[in-house]
Every structure is written in structure tokens, then in C-alpha cells.
Scaffold this active site. Structure first.
Site, PDB file in Angstrom:
ATOM      1  N   SER A 248       0.821  -1.218   0.000  1.00 46.88           N
ATOM      2  CA  SER A 248       0.000   0.000   0.000  1.00 46.88           C
ATOM      3  C   SER A 248       0.860   1.276   0.000  1.00 46.88           C
ATOM      4  O   SER A 248       1.887   1.353   0.681  1.00 46.88           O
ATOM      5  CB  SER A 248      -0.883   0.003   1.251  1.00 46.88           C
TER       6      SER A 248
ATOM      7  N   LYS B 274     -14.142  -3.152   3.481  1.00 49.87           N
ATOM      8  CA  LYS B 274     -14.884  -1.886   3.332  1.00 49.87           C
ATOM      9  C   LYS B 274     -16.359  -2.004   3.714  1.00 49.87           C
ATOM     10  O   LYS B 274     -16.951  -1.052   4.205  1.00 49.87           O
ATOM     11  CB  LYS B 274     -14.758  -1.368   1.901  1.00 49.87           C
TER      12      LYS B 274
ATOM     13  N   ALA C  15     -18.069  -1.838 -12.300  1.00 49.74           N
ATOM     14  CA  ALA C  15     -19.201  -1.675 -11.383  1.00 49.74           C
ATOM     15  C   ALA C  15     -18.857  -2.204  -9.997  1.00 49.74           C
ATOM     16  O   ALA C  15     -19.678  -2.824  -9.323  1.00 49.74           O
ATOM     17  CB  ALA C  15     -20.431  -2.375 -11.958  1.00 49.74           C
TER      18      ALA C  15
ATOM     19  N   THR D  64     -20.314  -7.685 -16.180  1.00 47.62           N
ATOM     20  CA  THR D  64     -21.591  -8.236 -15.709  1.00 47.62           C
ATOM     21  C   THR D  64     -22.584  -7.072 -15.613  1.00 47.62           C
ATOM     22  O   THR D  64     -22.594  -6.347 -14.615  1.00 47.62           O
ATOM     23  CB  THR D  64     -21.390  -8.880 -14.310  1.00 47.62           C
TER      24      THR D  64
HETATM   25  P1  ATR Z   1     -13.197  -2.110  -6.371  1.00 44.14           P
HETATM   26  O1  ATR Z   1     -14.060  -2.264  -5.162  1.00 44.14           O
HETATM   27  O2  ATR Z   1     -11.771  -1.776  -6.037  1.00 44.14           O
HETATM   28  O3  ATR Z   1     -13.765  -1.179  -7.392  1.00 44.14           O
HETATM   29  P2  ATR Z   1     -14.146  -4.657  -7.273  1.00 44.14           P
HETATM   30  O4  ATR Z   1     -15.322  -4.535  -6.415  1.00 44.14           O
HETATM   31  O5  ATR Z   1     -13.387  -5.934  -7.261  1.00 44.14           O
HETATM   32  O6  ATR Z   1     -13.062  -3.545  -7.034  1.00 44.14           O
HETATM   33  O7  ATR Z   1     -14.636  -4.291  -8.766  1.00 44.14           O
HETATM   34  C1  ATR Z   1     -14.064  -4.810  -9.797  1.00 44.14           C
HETATM   35  C2  ATR Z   1     -14.774  -4.321 -11.075  1.00 44.14           C
HETATM   36  O8  ATR Z   1     -13.888  -4.595 -12.114  1.00 44.14           O
HETATM   37  C3  ATR Z   1     -16.059  -5.065 -11.403  1.00 44.14           C
HETATM   38  O9  ATR Z   1     -16.882  -4.220 -12.170  1.00 44.14           O
HETATM   39  C4  ATR Z   1     -15.556  -6.212 -12.253  1.00 44.14           C
HETATM   40  O10 ATR Z   1     -16.500  -6.739 -13.169  1.00 44.14           O
HETATM   41  P3  ATR Z   1     -17.697  -7.747 -12.697  1.00 44.14           P
HETATM   42  O11 ATR Z   1     -18.732  -6.905 -12.027  1.00 44.14           O
HETATM   43  O12 ATR Z   1     -18.153  -8.401 -13.938  1.00 44.14           O
HETATM   44  O13 ATR Z   1     -17.029  -8.731 -11.737  1.00 44.14           O
HETATM   45  C5  ATR Z   1     -14.461  -5.524 -13.016  1.00 44.14           C
HETATM   46  N1  ATR Z   1     -13.402  -6.432 -13.452  1.00 44.14           N
HETATM   47  C6  ATR Z   1     -12.416  -6.946 -12.691  1.00 44.14           C
HETATM   48  N2  ATR Z   1     -11.600  -7.733 -13.454  1.00 44.14           N
HETATM   49  C7  ATR Z   1     -12.095  -7.685 -14.713  1.00 44.14           C
HETATM   50  C8  ATR Z   1     -11.702  -8.272 -15.964  1.00 44.14           C
HETATM   51  N3  ATR Z   1     -10.621  -9.047 -16.063  1.00 44.14           N
HETATM   52  N4  ATR Z   1     -12.442  -7.998 -17.059  1.00 44.14           N
HETATM   53  C9  ATR Z   1     -13.529  -7.189 -16.971  1.00 44.14           C
HETATM   54  N5  ATR Z   1     -13.953  -6.609 -15.829  1.00 44.14           N
HETATM   55  C10 ATR Z   1     -13.244  -6.854 -14.713  1.00 44.14           C
END
Ligand code: ATR
Length: 286
Positions: A15, A67, A131, A156
Site C-alpha cells: 500500500s 470496506k 461496477a 456483468t
Molecule cells: P473495487 O471495489 O476496487 O472497485 P471490485 O469490487 O473488485 O473492485 O470491482 C471490480 C470491477 O472490475 C467489477 O466491475 C468487475 O466486473 P464484474 O462486475 O463483472 O465482476 C471488473 N473487473 C475486474 N476484473 C475484470 C476483468 N478481467 N475484465 C472485466 N472486468 C473486470
């Protein structure tokens, strides 16, 4: 008396928060410390909370995966954290734990600082990609600032629809799959990449093709390692105005520090040092 601060999360050994908060302490001329508290667990138990209480901190940051999990242990929640159902900052006030979320505010401040002109036209079309928690904070802050055309694209689409529930009666939001939004990309004036795609060590990753953006589109990427992501590089080739992720990181920390200390620190020197640090150039502490 020093200000005792920390970060809970797992894993957190890489971090940048200790570095940033030590800089904020230095600039504000306050004594204090900021420690990493890794519980090495995906769950947050009563025992962890007891350990944390015994540290007598004035406040702490919360990151993945706690969180949302921290919320049942809090005495009160700020309005923004309540809406987002996620907390990244806790302040201890007269023994009570109060939760805040400074992510969205931090993002908006960073965008406004780089491109203040966008605040003059709240009807511009904005696309958020992703998202997750970060997308939620950013969406909420944009809605609260009066922007009315904010679409969301996500792997998604159902998760995007969950975020769109935060709209008010003026906001227009359509939710798309990534490939659908790719075909509409020329319609947007601001594109905000909020997923972890493109982050070190998988720098080649790119969430969406932006070959068809119009010139002068503002393209944000909240990934800051590397600072110049493949997504931003591709957008630059097409004439985009870039907005890299390090300032959101800095300003969410600055807002947290202000909640704990009451000090609104001038961050211009820290910003330059952070940029040098992330670019691997010279002495970041200069
Ligand atoms: P944070 O809270 O830090 O924003 P998170 O909750 O893990 O992280 O959110 C990850 C986001 O990145 C989600 O929108 C996820 O898509 P899904 O809702 O379909 O899971 C997206 N994401 C992460 N890895 C991805 C990948 N390889 N390709 C496309 N979308 C990805």
C-alpha cells in the site's frame, strides 16, 4: 500528542497509504504515525476489532476486503458512506467509531482540478467502465454534483444496474456490456476506467478498445501502477485528454486526513513527489 493512524486490509504490504499519510503529517507539521494492520484474514471478527480498539488509534483507513465488513462494528455512518454501503475511513471521536467514504469525493476533486471546465456543462455524456466499489463512489459523486448523463459498462451488466439504483430523478443511466459500450464510445465526452484491468504486473490488459473515441475526450484511469496504463496510451494516440489515477489516490487520502486532523493540507508538493515516485524518477521525498 501525536496522531495515531493506520490502515486495515489484506493484503496491504504494497500500500502507498503509509507514504502518503506520512507526507500529509509532515506537511501539516503534526506528530504522528500511520501503521499497516494486516489481519491476514478475509473476515473481520470481534477479536480483530478488540485488537484494533486496544491500539488507541485516532482514526484508520479501511481497504479490501473490509470496506463493507467494518460497517456492523461502527457507531455511526456519514451520509455518503451510508449510501455507498462501504467505508474507507473511520474516525474515533470520544470513543465512538464513525465511518466515511472519501473515494468518490477524491475522484471528483482530482477530475475538477485537471479539467475544471467540465463543471460548466452538467449534460455531457459520461461513461463509467466497471461496477465495483470504486465505480459506485464515482457514480454517486457525479450524480451528487449534478451530472445527468452517466452510463455504466461492465462485464456483468447486472452489477452495473445495481449502481444505477443510486441515480436521482434527473439522472439518465443506461447499462451496457463492455462490447456494447465499445460500439457507442464516440458518444462520450468523459470515459472513466474503474476496474483493476491494466494494473501491474498485468500491464498489457485493456478493458475496452477506445480507437473510436472523439478527439479531446477526457479519459480517466483509476489504476495508478503504472501511471500511464495501456488504456491511457491507446486513448492518447486518438487525441484524448488524459487523467491518470494518482490524484484520486492522493485526494481520497487528503479528505481522510482532514476528517482525522481538521487540517486541509496543501497537497501540491506531495502530488509532484507521488508522481515522481510512481514514475520511478529521482528522489520522491524531495
Ligand atoms: P473495487 O471495489 O476496487 O472497485 P471490485 O469490487 O473488485 O473492485 O470491482 C471490480 C470491477 O472490475 C467489477 O466491475 C468487475 O466486473 P464484474 O462486475 O463483472 O465482476 C471488473 N473487473 C475486474 N476484473 C475484470 C476483468 N478481467 N475484465 C472485466 N472486468 C473486470
Amino acid at each position: 500528542m501525536g496522531l495515531h493512524l493506520g490502515l486495515i486490509g489484506h493484503p496491504i504490504s504494497h500500500s502507498l497509504s503509509p507514504w502518503i499519510h506520512n507526507q500529509l503529517l509532515k506537511e501539516s507539521l503534526l506528530d504522528g504515525d500511520y501503521r499497516l494492520i494486516d489481519f491476514h484474514s478475509t473476515d473481520l471478527s470481534k477479536e480483530h476489532i478488540t485488537q484494533l480498539k486496544n491500539m488507541n488509534l485516532h482514526g484508520f483507513n479501511v481497504t479490501v476486503p473490509y470496506k463493507e465488513k467494518i460497517i456492523p462494528f461502527l457507531d455511526d455512518l456519514d451520509n455518503e458512506a451510508k449510501i455507498m454501503e462501504a467505508v474507507n475511513t473511520v474516525v474515533v471521536k470520544q470513543g465512538k467509531w464513525i465511518g466515511y467514504n472519501t473515494d468518490g469525493r477524491g475522484y471528483l476533486r482530482s477530475l475538477n482540478e485537471s479539467y475544471p471546465e467540465i463543471m460548466n456543462d452538467k449534460t455531457i455524456s459520461i461513461l463509467i467502465i466497471g461496477a465495483g466499489g470504486a465505480a459506485k463512489g464515482i457514480y454517486h459523486s457525479l450524480v451528487a454534483s449534478g451530472f445527468i448523463n452517466i452510463d455504466i459498462a461492465n462485464r456483468t451488466p447486472k452489477n452495473a444496474e445495481q449502481i444505477a439504483l443510486l441515480k436521482n430523478n434527473k439522472t439518465k443511466t443506461s447499462c451496457y456490456a463492455i462490447n456494447e459500450a465499445e460500439m457507442l464510445i464516440e458518444n462520450y465526452s468523459i470515459i472513466i476506467q474503474t476496474t483493476s484491468v491494466g494494473m501491474k504486473p498485468k500491464e498489457d490488459g485493456i478493458i475496452m478498445n477506445v480507437d473510436n473515441i472523439k478527439p479531446n475526450t477526457i479519459v480517466s484511469d483509476i489504476v495508478y501502477q503504472p501511471l500511464m496504463t495501456t488504456f491511457l496510451k491507446q486513448a492518447k494516440k486518438k487525441g484524448a485528454l488524459l487523467h491518470p489515477g494518482h490524484t484520486m489516490l492522493l485526494y481520497q487520502a487528503q479528505y481522510a486526513f482532514e476528517i482525522w486532523s481538521g487540517y486541509n493540507v496543501n497537497t501540491s508538493r506531495i502530488k509532484a513527489r507521488l508522481q515522481r515516485k510512481l514514475e520511478g524518477n529521482g528522489n520522491a521525498n524531495r
